[in-house]
Design a protein around this motif. Structure first.
Motif, PDB file in Angstrom:
ATOM      1  N   LEU A  99      20.607 -42.031 100.461  1.00 55.51           N
ATOM      2  CA  LEU A  99      21.752 -41.115 100.471  1.00 55.51           C
ATOM      3  C   LEU A  99      21.689 -40.186 101.680  1.00 55.51           C
ATOM      4  CD1 LEU A  99      21.973 -40.183  96.687  1.00 55.51           C
ATOM      5  CD2 LEU A  99      23.699 -41.418  98.009  1.00 55.51           C
ATOM      6  N   PHE A 100      20.474 -39.742 102.026  1.00 58.71           N
ATOM      7  CA  PHE A 100      20.285 -38.903 103.218  1.00 58.71           C
ATOM      8  C   PHE A 100      20.712 -39.657 104.479  1.00 58.71           C
ATOM      9  CE2 PHE A 100      17.313 -38.159 106.773  1.00 58.71           C
ATOM     10  CZ  PHE A 100      17.696 -36.874 107.130  1.00 58.71           C
ATOM     11  N   LEU A 101      20.273 -40.916 104.598  1.00 55.61           N
ATOM     12  CA  LEU A 101      20.624 -41.722 105.780  1.00 55.61           C
ATOM     13  C   LEU A 101      22.118 -42.020 105.816  1.00 55.61           C
ATOM     14  CD1 LEU A 101      17.656 -44.286 105.847  1.00 55.61           C
ATOM     15  CD2 LEU A 101      17.975 -42.280 107.303  1.00 55.61           C
ATOM     16  N   LEU A 102      22.704 -42.209 104.638  1.00 49.37           N
ATOM     17  CA  LEU A 102      24.129 -42.519 104.551  1.00 49.37           C
ATOM     18  C   LEU A 102      24.992 -41.381 105.087  1.00 49.37           C
ATOM     19  CD1 LEU A 102      25.919 -44.823 103.577  1.00 49.37           C
ATOM     20  CD2 LEU A 102      25.897 -43.830 101.293  1.00 49.37           C
ATOM     21  N   ARG A 103      24.488 -40.156 104.968  1.00 43.44           N
ATOM     22  CA  ARG A 103      25.221 -38.976 105.439  1.00 43.44           C
ATOM     23  C   ARG A 103      24.775 -38.536 106.836  1.00 43.44           C
ATOM     24  NH1 ARG A 103      24.011 -37.151  99.717  1.00 43.44           N
ATOM     25  NH2 ARG A 103      25.991 -37.085  98.592  1.00 43.44           N
ATOM     26  N   HIS A 104      23.794 -39.233 107.409  1.00 37.52           N
ATOM     27  CA  HIS A 104      23.209 -38.814 108.686  1.00 37.52           C
ATOM     28  C   HIS A 104      24.093 -39.254 109.858  1.00 37.52           C
ATOM     29  CE1 HIS A 104      20.282 -38.017 111.820  1.00 37.52           C
ATOM     30  NE2 HIS A 104      19.435 -37.528 110.926  1.00 37.52           N
ATOM     31  N   ILE A 126      11.255 -38.498 113.049  1.00 33.77           N
ATOM     32  CA  ILE A 126      11.369 -37.187 112.391  1.00 33.77           C
ATOM     33  C   ILE A 126      12.825 -36.901 112.035  1.00 33.77           C
ATOM     34  CG2 ILE A 126      11.093 -34.690 112.717  1.00 33.77           C
ATOM     35  CD1 ILE A 126       8.673 -35.326 114.495  1.00 33.77           C
ATOM     36  N   LYS A 127      13.726 -37.243 112.939  1.00 36.82           N
ATOM     37  CA  LYS A 127      15.162 -37.024 112.695  1.00 36.82           C
ATOM     38  C   LYS A 127      15.636 -37.735 111.439  1.00 36.82           C
ATOM     39  CE  LYS A 127      17.218 -36.394 117.299  1.00 36.82           C
ATOM     40  NZ  LYS A 127      18.081 -37.067 118.279  1.00 36.82           N
ATOM     41  N   LEU A 128      15.064 -38.914 111.180  1.00 34.31           N
ATOM     42  CA  LEU A 128      15.535 -39.742 110.072  1.00 34.31           C
ATOM     43  C   LEU A 128      14.678 -39.582 108.817  1.00 34.31           C
ATOM     44  CD1 LEU A 128      16.404 -43.017 112.044  1.00 34.31           C
ATOM     45  CD2 LEU A 128      17.937 -41.165 111.355  1.00 34.31           C
ATOM     46  N   ASP A 129      13.855 -38.535 108.789  1.00 31.65           N
ATOM     47  CA  ASP A 129      13.056 -38.239 107.598  1.00 31.65           C
ATOM     48  C   ASP A 129      13.687 -37.049 106.881  1.00 31.65           C
ATOM     49  OD1 ASP A 129       9.938 -38.658 106.506  1.00 31.65           O
ATOM     50  OD2 ASP A 129      10.756 -36.647 106.173  1.00 31.65           O
ATOM     51  N   ARG A 130      14.001 -37.213 105.621  1.00 32.44           N
ATOM     52  CA  ARG A 130      14.780 -36.166 104.939  1.00 32.44           C
ATOM     53  C   ARG A 130      13.973 -34.898 104.679  1.00 32.44           C
ATOM     54  NH1 ARG A 130      15.687 -35.794  99.224  1.00 32.44           N
ATOM     55  NH2 ARG A 130      14.002 -36.696  97.997  1.00 32.44           N
ATOM     56  N   TYR A 131      12.639 -35.007 104.656  1.00 34.33           N
ATOM     57  CA  TYR A 131      11.816 -33.809 104.466  1.00 34.33           C
ATOM     58  C   TYR A 131      11.612 -33.055 105.784  1.00 34.33           C
ATOM     59  CZ  TYR A 131      10.677 -36.226 100.092  1.00 34.33           C
ATOM     60  OH  TYR A 131      10.756 -36.874  98.885  1.00 34.33           O
ATOM     61  N   HIS A 186      13.582 -33.524 108.706  1.00 36.20           N
ATOM     62  CA  HIS A 186      14.800 -33.355 109.504  1.00 36.20           C
ATOM     63  C   HIS A 186      15.249 -31.896 109.651  1.00 36.20           C
ATOM     64  CE1 HIS A 186      19.250 -33.202 109.973  1.00 36.20           C
ATOM     65  NE2 HIS A 186      18.968 -34.033 110.947  1.00 36.20           N
ATOM     66  N   PRO A 187      15.212 -31.061 108.589  1.00 33.62           N
ATOM     67  CA  PRO A 187      15.652 -29.666 108.753  1.00 33.62           C
ATOM     68  C   PRO A 187      14.781 -28.863 109.718  1.00 33.62           C
ATOM     69  CG  PRO A 187      15.562 -30.271 106.426  1.00 33.62           C
ATOM     70  CD  PRO A 187      14.887 -31.361 107.180  1.00 33.62           C
ATOM     71  N   HIS A 188      13.554 -29.347 109.983  1.00 36.66           N
ATOM     72  CA  HIS A 188      12.602 -28.618 110.841  1.00 36.66           C
ATOM     73  C   HIS A 188      12.433 -29.314 112.192  1.00 36.66           C
ATOM     74  CE1 HIS A 188      11.858 -26.873 106.943  1.00 36.66           C
ATOM     75  NE2 HIS A 188      11.418 -28.026 106.495  1.00 36.66           N
ATOM     76  N   PHE A 189      13.364 -30.185 112.526  1.00 37.93           N
ATOM     77  CA  PHE A 189      13.241 -31.006 113.743  1.00 37.93           C
ATOM     78  C   PHE A 189      13.047 -30.150 114.995  1.00 37.93           C
ATOM     79  CE2 PHE A 189      15.540 -33.032 117.321  1.00 37.93           C
ATOM     80  CZ  PHE A 189      14.648 -34.062 117.564  1.00 37.93           C
ATOM     81  N   ARG A 190      13.926 -29.195 115.221  1.00 32.58           N
ATOM     82  CA  ARG A 190      13.843 -28.367 116.427  1.00 32.58           C
ATOM     83  C   ARG A 190      12.578 -27.508 116.427  1.00 32.58           C
ATOM     84  NH1 ARG A 190      18.294 -28.391 119.527  1.00 32.58           N
ATOM     85  NH2 ARG A 190      20.221 -29.209 118.636  1.00 32.58           N
ATOM     86  N   TYR A 191      12.239 -26.963 115.277  1.00 37.72           N
ATOM     87  CA  TYR A 191      11.029 -26.147 115.174  1.00 37.72           C
ATOM     88  C   TYR A 191       9.793 -26.974 115.511  1.00 37.72           C
ATOM     89  CZ  TYR A 191       7.221 -23.466 113.053  1.00 37.72           C
ATOM     90  OH  TYR A 191       6.042 -22.800 112.847  1.00 37.72           O
ATOM     91  N   TYR A 192       9.702 -28.187 114.947  1.00 36.28           N
ATOM     92  CA  TYR A 192       8.533 -29.021 115.187  1.00 36.28           C
ATOM     93  C   TYR A 192       8.449 -29.416 116.664  1.00 36.28           C
ATOM     94  CZ  TYR A 192       4.919 -32.497 114.588  1.00 36.28           C
ATOM     95  OH  TYR A 192       3.738 -33.185 114.706  1.00 36.28           O
ATOM     96  N   MET A 193       9.592 -29.723 117.245  1.00 37.15           N
ATOM     97  CA  MET A 193       9.631 -30.058 118.677  1.00 37.15           C
ATOM     98  C   MET A 193       9.045 -28.925 119.508  1.00 37.15           C
ATOM     99  SD  MET A 193      11.406 -32.995 119.581  1.00 37.15           S
ATOM    100  CE  MET A 193      12.475 -32.656 120.967  1.00 37.15           C
ATOM    101  N   ARG A 194       9.420 -27.684 119.202  1.00 36.09           N
ATOM    102  CA  ARG A 194       8.911 -26.527 119.951  1.00 36.09           C
ATOM    103  C   ARG A 194       7.413 -26.345 119.745  1.00 36.09           C
ATOM    104  NH1 ARG A 194      13.644 -24.005 118.029  1.00 36.09           N
ATOM    105  NH2 ARG A 194      12.448 -22.922 116.408  1.00 36.09           N
ATOM    106  N   GLU A 195       6.971 -26.487 118.492  1.00 33.09           N
ATOM    107  CA  GLU A 195       5.560 -26.268 118.198  1.00 33.09           C
ATOM    108  C   GLU A 195       4.666 -27.303 118.885  1.00 33.09           C
ATOM    109  OE1 GLU A 195       4.092 -23.646 116.407  1.00 33.09           O
ATOM    110  OE2 GLU A 195       6.108 -22.928 116.846  1.00 33.09           O
ATOM    111  N   VAL A 196       5.085 -28.551 118.895  1.00 34.13           N
ATOM    112  CA  VAL A 196       4.302 -29.597 119.555  1.00 34.13           C
ATOM    113  C   VAL A 196       4.226 -29.343 121.057  1.00 34.13           C
ATOM    114  CG1 VAL A 196       4.272 -32.044 120.182  1.00 34.13           C
ATOM    115  CG2 VAL A 196       4.703 -31.383 117.829  1.00 34.13           C
ATOM    116  N   ARG A 197       5.342 -28.969 121.646  1.00 30.55           N
ATOM    117  CA  ARG A 197       5.333 -28.702 123.088  1.00 30.55           C
ATOM    118  C   ARG A 197       4.470 -27.476 123.408  1.00 30.55           C
ATOM    119  NH1 ARG A 197      11.222 -28.946 122.456  1.00 30.55           N
ATOM    120  NH2 ARG A 197      11.556 -27.547 124.214  1.00 30.55           N
ATOM    121  N   THR A 198       4.485 -26.489 122.523  1.00 28.85           N
ATOM    122  CA  THR A 198       3.610 -25.327 122.724  1.00 28.85           C
ATOM    123  C   THR A 198       2.146 -25.757 122.733  1.00 28.85           C
ATOM    124  OG1 THR A 198       5.179 -23.862 121.597  1.00 28.85           O
ATOM    125  CG2 THR A 198       2.922 -23.091 121.783  1.00 28.85           C
ATOM    126  N   VAL A 199       1.764 -26.620 121.792  1.00 30.30           N
ATOM    127  CA  VAL A 199       0.388 -27.105 121.708  1.00 30.30           C
ATOM    128  C   VAL A 199      -0.011 -27.847 122.982  1.00 30.30           C
ATOM    129  CG1 VAL A 199      -1.132 -28.760 120.527  1.00 30.30           C
ATOM    130  CG2 VAL A 199       0.315 -27.225 119.190  1.00 30.30           C
TER     131      VAL A 199
END
Length: 386
Positions: free
Chosen positions: A18-23, A279-284, A286-299
């Motif tokens: 259902l998540f993918l269907l609405r993505h 990550i974009k296509l994971d329903r858990y 996906h809401p943190h996609f931008r945050y995770y991108m920033r944190e990984v680049r910071t590391v």
């Protein structure tokens, strides 16, 4: 929502579809297949409440004959379940009464009637004595919560499970709860706690009803990369035999982890691009996609700059395989946000690191606290003199 070992709960599989269907990023041709699979699952399990919701949301088309058929089947099944409960209460023992109520709870879970399922799970609990069986009811509730990401319900259920464990409970269920709690922490952006809980569960993982073991390793690696220092990452993740046996099966993950640890930044960015799509296509996640991108680049930027007192922007751009302008813009944002401790000399094209000195910071904090204490003593002495 009862699942066999190695099999993910059908309702959670449905939730992901259902998540993918609405993505918006999922291809239309893929959505046609997903729509058929969702409709088949809803139809086969007589999920009347969910079907009505999906019709209202224009996800599925209305079929009046099917709706009537579902209502008739639901009423008939409920009548049989109520008869079994009545028979158990009149003619059988307490355990049979509990099993009859549990059967009705599981029926409501199967058809997607969340509120009634929760109500009957509570009723079943009132007829349950064993701590282990009470824990199983909490797991059913948690699965209901993860179906529609009801974090309030999930949080309360985790707290309830912890309280039950104080009364007793076996290690297998305790280890399962760690994975449930880890998934909750990850879904609510507490990646550090999620990483710790996942790492504790690697060798004892049995929570196949939530997700397959490959997905569990995927989550463990992603949360660990932005939570652990290099030494801990090497010990607990890079060299972990449980992770090594699986990581090669997951696209881009091995390169993502090992290129970061081995400081192969060009390879890391290449793998990172593939990981972001997952990550974009994971329903858990996906809401943190931008945050995770920033944190990984910071590391990764922090790790690169750790080795230098100063380095040219051109050298850093070549190390990462990107344009100078891209690195310049990236670093400017992270420096302004206080994520990186360095400054850019634009004229010379050089980055100068200014890592904070822990001892100096402690000294400054002590001086500040000392001044505050002296001021308080002076005010107190004036009051005493009066």
């Amino acid at each position: 929502m009862e699942g066999q070992e190695g099999a993910q709960q059908p309702q959670l599989v449905l939730a992901h579809k259902l998540f993918l269907l609405r993505h918006p990023d999922v291809l239309d041709i893929e959505k046609v297949r997903l729509k058929e699979e969702v409709f088949t699952h809803v139809k086969d399990n007589d999920m009347l409440p969910l079907y009505e919701t999906l019709i209202a949301d224009s996800v599925l088309d209305a079929d009046r004959n099917l709706l009537d058929s579902m209502r008739a089947k639901t009423d008939e099944e409920l009548k049989k379940l109520d008869e079994k409960i009545t028979d158990a209460e009149e003619n059988l023992g307490e355990s049979e009464v509990r099993e009859a109520h549990l059967a009705k709870s599981l029926f409501f879970i199967r058809i997607g009637e969340k509120e009634k399922a929760l109500e009957h799970l509570k009723l079943t609990e009132s007829k349950t004595v064993a701590v282990g069986q009470k824990m199983d009811l909490v797991f059913y509730t948690l699965q209901l919560g993860f179906f529609d990401l009801d974090f309030e319900l999930i949080s309360k259920s985790i707290d309830k499970a912890k309280n039950l464990f104080e009364e007793g409970g076996d290690w297998e269920r305790k280890n399962r709860l760690k994975v449930y709690e880890g998934l909750y922490c990850m879904s609510t952006r507490n990646f550090k706690e999620a990483a710790n809980l996942f790492l504790d569960s690697i060798s004892t993982f049995t929570t196949y009803e939530l997700f397959p073991y490959d997905t569990f390793i995927f989550y463990t690696v992603l949360t660990s990369i932005i939570s652990l220092d290099r030494v801990s990452l090497k010990q607990k993740v890079v060299d972990a035999p449980e992770i090594l046996t699986v990581i090669g099966k997951i696209p881009h993950l091995s390169e993502f982890l090992n290129s970061l640890y081995d400081c192969q930044y060009k390879s890391f960015f290449s793998a990172f691009a593939g990981i972001t799509e997952q990550i974009k296509l994971d329903r858990y996640l996906h809401p943190h996609f931008r945050y995770y991108m920033r944190e990984v680049r910071t590391v990764v930027y922090s790790q690169f700059l750790e080795s230098y007192k100063s380095v040219t922007i051109d050298a850093m751009a070549k190390a990462f395989g990107v344009a100078v302008d891209f690195i310049d813009l990236e670093l400017s944002r992270f420096i302004a946000a206080g994520k990186l401790h360095c400054k850019i000399d634009k004229v010379a094209g050089v980055l100068e690191t200014n890592r904070p000195d822990a001892k100096n910071a402690l000294y400054q904090a002590t001086i500040k606290q000392g001044d505050f204490l002296l001021n308080r003593i002076q005010k107190l002495s004036r009051v005493i003199d009066l």
